[in-house]
Design an enzyme around this catalytic site. Sequence first.
Site, PDB file in Angstrom:
ATOM      1  N   GLU A 209       0.445   8.093   0.443  1.00  0.00           N
ATOM      2  CA  GLU A 209       0.274   9.012  -0.133  1.00  0.00           C
ATOM      3  C   GLU A 209       1.313  10.016  -0.358  1.00  0.00           C
ATOM      4  O   GLU A 209       0.605  11.265  -1.170  1.00  0.00           O
ATOM      5  CB  GLU A 209      -0.947   9.757   0.902  1.00  0.00           C
ATOM      6  CG  GLU A 209      -2.750   8.986   0.484  1.00  0.00           C
ATOM      7  CD  GLU A 209      -2.337   7.858   1.288  1.00  0.00           C
ATOM      8  OE1 GLU A 209      -1.126   7.669   2.327  1.00  0.00           O
ATOM      9  OE2 GLU A 209      -3.053   6.648   1.170  1.00  0.00           O
TER      10      GLU A 209
ATOM     11  N   GLU B 202       5.328  -0.602  13.325  1.00  0.00           N
ATOM     12  CA  GLU B 202       6.276   0.037  14.319  1.00  0.00           C
ATOM     13  C   GLU B 202       5.710   2.002  13.991  1.00  0.00           C
ATOM     14  O   GLU B 202       5.649   2.045  13.163  1.00  0.00           O
ATOM     15  CB  GLU B 202       7.870   0.077  13.252  1.00  0.00           C
ATOM     16  CG  GLU B 202       8.692   1.327  13.804  1.00  0.00           C
ATOM     17  CD  GLU B 202       9.487   2.344  13.528  1.00  0.00           C
ATOM     18  OE1 GLU B 202       9.970   1.092  12.548  1.00  0.00           O
ATOM     19  OE2 GLU B 202       9.892   3.097  13.550  1.00  0.00           O
TER      20      GLU B 202
ATOM     21  N   GLY C  56      -3.088   5.003  13.296  1.00  0.00           N
ATOM     22  CA  GLY C  56      -3.176   4.555  11.674  1.00  0.00           C
ATOM     23  C   GLY C  56      -3.377   2.868  12.337  1.00  0.00           C
ATOM     24  O   GLY C  56      -3.917   2.082  11.468  1.00  0.00           O
ATOM     25  N   GLY C  57      -1.592   2.863  12.958  1.00  0.00           N
ATOM     26  CA  GLY C  57      -1.098   1.499  12.533  1.00  0.00           C
ATOM     27  C   GLY C  57      -1.826   0.837  14.008  1.00  0.00           C
ATOM     28  O   GLY C  57      -2.880  -0.532  14.210  1.00  0.00           O
TER      29      GLY C  57
ATOM     30  N   LYS D  77       0.915  -1.360  -0.146  1.00  0.00           N
ATOM     31  CA  LYS D  77      -0.399   0.181  -0.531  1.00  0.00           C
ATOM     32  C   LYS D  77       0.913   1.107  -0.064  1.00  0.00           C
ATOM     33  O   LYS D  77       1.326   1.460   0.865  1.00  0.00           O
ATOM     34  CB  LYS D  77      -1.211   0.185   0.770  1.00  0.00           C
ATOM     35  CG  LYS D  77      -1.658   0.908   1.765  1.00  0.00           C
ATOM     36  CD  LYS D  77      -2.335   1.966   0.979  1.00  0.00           C
ATOM     37  CE  LYS D  77      -2.599   3.290   1.591  1.00  0.00           C
ATOM     38  NZ  LYS D  77      -1.632   4.403   2.230  1.00  0.00           N
TER      39      LYS D  77
ATOM     40  N   CYS E 295      11.343   7.989  12.958  1.00  0.00           N
ATOM     41  CA  CYS E 295      10.640   7.354  14.091  1.00  0.00           C
ATOM     42  C   CYS E 295      11.917   7.372  15.725  1.00  0.00           C
ATOM     43  O   CYS E 295      12.088   6.849  15.596  1.00  0.00           O
ATOM     44  CB  CYS E 295      10.731   6.349  14.200  1.00  0.00           C
ATOM     45  SG  CYS E 295      11.739   5.114  12.901  1.00  0.00           S
TER      46      CYS E 295
ATOM     47  N   GLY F  91       4.972   4.049  10.658  1.00  0.00           N
ATOM     48  CA  GLY F  91       3.536   4.727  10.500  1.00  0.00           C
ATOM     49  C   GLY F  91       3.083   5.087  12.253  1.00  0.00           C
ATOM     50  O   GLY F  91       3.849   4.841  12.864  1.00  0.00           O
ATOM     51  N   SER F  92       2.283   6.196  11.654  1.00  0.00           N
ATOM     52  CA  SER F  92       1.647   6.824  12.754  1.00  0.00           C
ATOM     53  C   SER F  92       0.771   4.893  14.368  1.00  0.00           C
ATOM     54  O   SER F  92       0.495   4.418  13.500  1.00  0.00           O
ATOM     55  CB  SER F  92       0.712   7.775  12.643  1.00  0.00           C
ATOM     56  OG  SER F  92      -1.269   7.187  11.995  1.00  0.00           O
TER      57      SER F  92
ATOM     58  N   GLU G 120       5.343  12.171  20.935  1.00  0.00           N
ATOM     59  CA  GLU G 120       6.302  12.246  20.414  1.00  0.00           C
ATOM     60  C   GLU G 120       6.043  13.540  19.794  1.00  0.00           C
ATOM     61  O   GLU G 120       4.045  14.068  19.481  1.00  0.00           O
ATOM     62  CB  GLU G 120       5.891  10.685  19.897  1.00  0.00           C
ATOM     63  CG  GLU G 120       7.028  11.208  18.391  1.00  0.00           C
ATOM     64  CD  GLU G 120       6.875   9.793  17.122  1.00  0.00           C
ATOM     65  OE1 GLU G 120       5.529   8.991  17.475  1.00  0.00           O
ATOM     66  OE2 GLU G 120       8.144   9.667  16.319  1.00  0.00           O
TER      67      GLU G 120
END
Lengths: 492, 492
Positions: free
Chosen positions: B173, B248, B228-229, B170, B285, B224-225, B374
């Site tokens: 964006e 992660e 979202g994760g 995927k 990260c 990612g975030s 973060e």
Amino acid sequence: MSRPTLEEHAPVQGYDPRTGEPVGAPVPATRPDEVGRVCDELAAAAARWAQTSDERRARALEAVADLLDAHVDELAALADSETALGLPRLTGEVARTTGQLRLFAEVLRDGGYRDVVIEPAGQGRPDLRRTRRPTGLVAVFAASNFPFAFSVAGGDTASALAAGCPVVVKAHEAHPRTSVRTAELVTRALAEAGAPPVFGIVHGFAAGVALVEHPGVTGVGFTGSTRGGLALARLCGARPVPIPFYGELGSVNPVVVLPGAARRRGEELALGYATSLTQGVGQFCTNPGLMFVPEDEALLAALTEAVAASTGGPMLSRRMHAAYRAAVTELRAHPHTRLLAEGRPADGPWGATPAVFAVAAADFDAATEFFAQERFGPVGVVVTGGGPQEAADRVARGEGKLTVTVQLDVDDPDDVAAARPVVHAASLRAGRLVVNGWPTGLAVTRAQHHGGPYPASTSPAHTSVGAAAIDRWTVPVVYQDCPVELLPDALR
Amino acid sequence: MSRPTLEEHAPVQGYDPRTGEPVGAPVPATRPDEVGRVCDELAAAAARWAQTSDERRARALEAVADLLDAHVDELAALADSETALGLPRLTGEVARTTGQLRLFAEVLRDGGYRDVVIEPAGQGRPDLRRTRRPTGLVAVFAASNFPFAFSVAGGDTASALAAGCPVVVKAHEAHPRTSVRTAELVTRALAEAGAPPVFGIVHGFAAGVALVEHPGVTGVGFTGSTRGGLALARLCGARPVPIPFYGELGSVNPVVVLPGAARRRGEELALGYATSLTQGVGQFCTNPGLMFVPEDEALLAALTEAVAASTGGPMLSRRMHAAYRAAVTELRAHPHTRLLAEGRPADGPWGATPAVFAVAAADFDAATEFFAQERFGPVGVVVTGGGPQEAADRVARGEGKLTVTVQLDVDDPDDVAAARPVVHAASLRAGRLVVNGWPTGLAVTRAQHHGGPYPASTSPAHTSVGAAAIDRWTVPVVYQDCPVELLPDALR
């Protein structure tokens, strides 16, 4: 999982499966605040246990094994009163359990579980040294069908303690007094071996929920039903800090009998099947509930005879017995099954009579979901006809499994050729392939793997039996350019 | 995760972070039925890829690496137009990406990833032989901040292809055209190397949901975030067949500066910190967003100077820039922060100016959740005062982290002693401890571990970087008493 109801806070009463009568006084359910206290105490000792040397942890495990062995008769008798699994089996299961504890002592002395990788600096790379550390407090959910080997001092507990993790066991409702007594012995042995407080036990459904939700818990080991396991898995994922859930949930364990094997040793196969199917009253996660056989009249006759000569027994709980009865009734009522044979009936209110049904391959294919579902207890479905390739296809479709078994005549080239697609399908859909044996009976060794695609396991990369089971309770840490005096011993 | 909205099916438009203007035409979002078609095709090729020899898979990975290297200038320029990360960084990132692919080719030739254990029969035990097999189709969610190394042909893709798993990526964006072009090259190189169809790419939020829900997908890699994760992790757990989610998600990466190091090399530390904090416009990260320093006027002066001399840059997306602005505004408005320094402002609508705030240790302790969160971008919090033991305690509390860094003077016994509790806390709360370096910059090697307790990773036993990343895409299978001619080659 909905919130526990009042009933789920009720004391836990054990029953004698032979009579359905209570065994002794009920064990009080552990209140959620008490679960919290136990978890807090053990979590506080996690660092001390993690820093205890491998040798001292190994000795503590051996001390537990020795004390359980010294009480084997008492333990087996107590478990027999709550499970009716019989003294020979239960005596053997205590030995298996203490063998597991000693295996993990060996694993600790070997040290390989730390998976040390040392990469000196060079070509612009820093010095990197990796090892594994224990994750912290672990929750273990005991199983009903192994009151020792998958219970209070079973493989999950042994592997987690070995890893350096404190353990809180949620006892199974089917054998509360056995659990209490085992826990007393484990606690005493650990204390005498000089271990910090790293072991606790809780009772009751609500206590299990509180345990999984305790912030100090870092991982969960579970052996039990798909429904209960999924609910706990989702609780683990919904925590503020999600934790891994290692669940062994359920499995049909197909056996594929190839034509040469059927011709050459049909009677032996029939006897082996009936024995494996009815062992422990069929209450094994590796029970061979589904078997694919060629159209072979002699084999079917032998199967009929072997099953008819088999003996049932009382099941572990009223609920399991009811589920077993419902499963047999449903199979009997199905228009495409034929009752191949029933074994000798078992006495008592929870007695289960072995029952094996035959179904033609085409009818199986038309209703696979119905026929291929897991049924706990001594009940089997034998699928007749269709070639080995079709049997392989049936194994390849369908849910993940703990085991696939193939019976072949190794001297028959047709059987060997026919076995290939079965072995291949098994390698994709099961954790263990068994050739010319039976799936029940699981060696506890270094190479063993007890798991498989979902629902056999919720974490198919991990085993719950054998030396590698320790990997569930450790995580890697890497040290970059760390001076020797600050490194853990294993990395110096 | 709620069902995708209409907007989430919209074409994916890349933007130039330097101007905020669109780059080229939008990339059409992949319709869910098209996602299904791609997944079906690749899942159908899984068996062929799994059975492709290690050597041929290794060559296929090298072919991908070679073709990407041959297009490094084009790729870096394209990515620069969508990310503004600069040609030097992006050229280097292509090399890192192809280096990763070649590392996994080595891992395949070495063969250790199969984790073969052979245990001959004996003492009543059967012959048991264990190896690992690929799980099947893998879904990879690309990250915004590494358009190559954690994207289409990044570490997740390389490790999964190496394991023998087809991959559907995927795309992120933030760099759709870079993703499309990289995917073209990967597809071409694999085809030329004779691989079956084992690579696909999809675009858009809705496509990502359809991908995770596709029954053929066996595991998900994500960088990612946290938000979202977590949503994807729960989708994975709620499937009819749950699958592992290797995410992660996020990390603050504390740096602890000990007094001796501050005295002896304050300026070097200040420069190193400012460089690490602002590298890639702070969009790593492993960004050192939190630093604990002693009360040392000279060090604070050096930090002020170094940060003031640093340079900002355009952030990757409008949303990230807005979040960065909000974080800086919030820190500036807090009554207990003091702006230590700002760097040189960056041009353009998404430009981020480095900013570092100081807060006294006591004030940090009073509002740890606020200060220790973060913050993506070149913004840092420096906690002043309090001893090393208190800093270690702060590291030990708080969320899981990818890294903890300690800066010490190795010749100063007080520093070495003070480092111990920090190293210990790091070993419990992070996946990597860095001594006298900076957390950004991650060697891709065999010993590496990139992970850590949640939220650093949703699967803390696994790494997403380095040779062991392949373990996420394989599961064990054990063969019991299997005749040699039916065993896979690795087990003969």
